[in-house]
Design an enzyme around this catalytic site. Structure first.
Site, short mmCIF file in Angstrom:
data_model
loop_
_atom_site.label_atom_id
_atom_site.label_comp_id
_atom_site.label_asym_id
_atom_site.label_seq_id
_atom_site.Cartn_x
_atom_site.Cartn_y
_atom_site.Cartn_z
N LYS A 9 0.83 -1.20 0.00
CA LYS A 9 0.00 0.00 0.00
C LYS A 9 0.88 1.27 0.00
O LYS A 9 2.10 1.18 0.20
CB LYS A 9 -0.93 -0.04 1.22
CG LYS A 9 -1.93 -1.22 1.19
CD LYS A 9 -2.85 -1.20 2.41
CE LYS A 9 -3.85 -2.35 2.37
NZ LYS A 9 -4.82 -2.30 3.51
N TYR A 49 -12.13 -1.82 -3.73
CA TYR A 49 -12.64 -2.14 -2.39
C TYR A 49 -14.17 -2.09 -2.31
O TYR A 49 -14.72 -1.85 -1.24
CB TYR A 49 -12.02 -1.19 -1.37
CG TYR A 49 -10.66 -1.64 -0.84
CD1 TYR A 49 -10.52 -2.85 -0.14
CD2 TYR A 49 -9.53 -0.86 -1.03
CE1 TYR A 49 -9.29 -3.25 0.35
CE2 TYR A 49 -8.28 -1.26 -0.52
CZ TYR A 49 -8.18 -2.46 0.17
OH TYR A 49 -6.96 -2.86 0.67
N ASN A 112 -1.93 -0.11 7.09
CA ASN A 112 -1.37 -1.39 7.53
C ASN A 112 -0.51 -2.09 6.46
O ASN A 112 -0.40 -3.31 6.43
CB ASN A 112 -2.48 -2.30 8.06
CG ASN A 112 -3.53 -2.60 7.02
OD1 ASN A 112 -3.41 -2.17 5.87
ND2 ASN A 112 -4.56 -3.35 7.39
N HIS A 115 -1.95 -5.55 1.45
CA HIS A 115 -3.24 -6.21 1.19
C HIS A 115 -2.97 -7.62 0.71
O HIS A 115 -1.97 -7.86 0.02
CB HIS A 115 -4.01 -5.46 0.09
CG HIS A 115 -5.18 -6.24 -0.44
ND1 HIS A 115 -6.42 -6.21 0.17
CD2 HIS A 115 -5.29 -7.11 -1.48
CE1 HIS A 115 -7.24 -7.03 -0.48
NE2 HIS A 115 -6.58 -7.59 -1.49
N GLU A 126 -9.47 -10.21 -7.89
CA GLU A 126 -8.48 -9.17 -7.59
C GLU A 126 -7.28 -9.24 -8.54
O GLU A 126 -6.76 -8.21 -8.95
CB GLU A 126 -8.02 -9.28 -6.14
CG GLU A 126 -9.11 -8.88 -5.15
CD GLU A 126 -8.69 -8.99 -3.69
OE1 GLU A 126 -9.50 -8.59 -2.83
OE2 GLU A 126 -7.57 -9.47 -3.40
N1 UDP Z 1 -9.65 -1.06 7.48
C1 UDP Z 1 -9.82 0.10 8.24
N2 UDP Z 1 -10.53 0.03 9.42
C2 UDP Z 1 -11.07 -1.13 9.88
C3 UDP Z 1 -10.91 -2.30 9.11
C4 UDP Z 1 -10.19 -2.23 7.93
O1 UDP Z 1 -9.36 1.16 7.85
O2 UDP Z 1 -11.69 -1.13 10.95
C5 UDP Z 1 -8.89 -1.00 6.22
C6 UDP Z 1 -7.50 -1.64 6.33
O3 UDP Z 1 -6.59 -0.91 5.51
C7 UDP Z 1 -7.76 -3.04 5.80
C8 UDP Z 1 -8.76 -2.75 4.67
O4 UDP Z 1 -9.59 -1.71 5.21
O5 UDP Z 1 -6.58 -3.65 5.35
C9 UDP Z 1 -9.63 -3.90 4.25
O6 UDP Z 1 -10.25 -4.44 5.39
P1 UDP Z 1 -10.32 -6.01 5.61
O7 UDP Z 1 -11.26 -6.26 6.74
O8 UDP Z 1 -10.60 -6.70 4.32
O9 UDP Z 1 -8.84 -6.37 6.14
P2 UDP Z 1 -7.63 -7.16 5.44
O10 UDP Z 1 -8.24 -8.25 4.58
O11 UDP Z 1 -6.85 -6.15 4.65
O12 UDP Z 1 -6.84 -7.72 6.57
MG MG Z 2 -9.71 -8.14 3.12
#
Ligand code: UDP
Ligand code: MG
Length: 137
Positions: A9, A49, A112, A115, A126
């Site tokens: 990211k 997203y 974080n 992805h 994706e």
């Molecule tokens: N995210 C966020 N707040 C939250 C949960 C997720 O900003 O409470 C963001 C974070 O960057 C995350 C992305 O949204 O990686 C997608 O969320 P997901 O639950 O799919 O998490 P991932 O699969 O990336 O672990």
């Molecule tokens: Mg996810």
């Protein structure tokens, strides 16, 4: 053999840790089958997203994902999807295990670093979002 989509990211690209992240994938037996640097527009990020469109973090997340260039990769290997998720660590770095990318480098639950696809179905869509079959080797 399985394929998954990985993204470094904008925060990871800015921190100049592309090589460090790729090295972790390679050391864990994943192979880079495709790779490129792209800059998503806000609209691109919203399309990528779209599954999160009802979530409270959707607008902020898509601002973040379009604030700078990203690295998109297809990782290939045995159990690539779960293996990549293990190397990444939990979404919230506060919950991520020591030695994971997110524990080591992430600022917070949004910023974080990486992805990774979460299932074979999402991996397929994706990967197709970013790459044609001809680009995956
Ligand atoms: N995210 C966020 N707040 C939250 C949960 C997720 O900003 O409470 C963001 C974070 O960057 C995350 C992305 O949204 O990686 C997608 O969320 P997901 O639950 O799919 O998490 P991932 O699969 O990336 O672990
Ligand atoms: Mg996810």
């Amino acid at each position: 053999m399985q394929r998954t989509l990985s993204i470094i990211k904008p925060d990871g690209v800015k921190k100049n840790i592309i090589g460090e992240i790729i090295s972790r994938f390679e050391k864990n037996g994943l192979r880079i089958a495709a790779i490129k640097k792209v800059f998503l527009s806000k609209e691109d990020a919203k399309r990528f997203y779209i599954v999160h469109k009802e979530r409270p973090f959707y607008d902020s997340l898509t601002d973040f994902m379009s604030e700078g260039p990203i690295i998109v990769m297809v990782l290939e290997g045995e159990d690539a999807i779960i293996k990549n998720r293990d190397i990444m660590g939990a979404t919230n770095p506060a919950n991520a295990l020591p030695g994971t990318i997110r524990r080591d480098f992430a600022q917070d639950v949004e910023r974080n670093i990486v992805h990774g696809s979460d299932s074979p179905e999402t991996a397929k869509t994706e990967i197709a979002f970013f790459f044609s079959e001809l680009e995956i080797l």
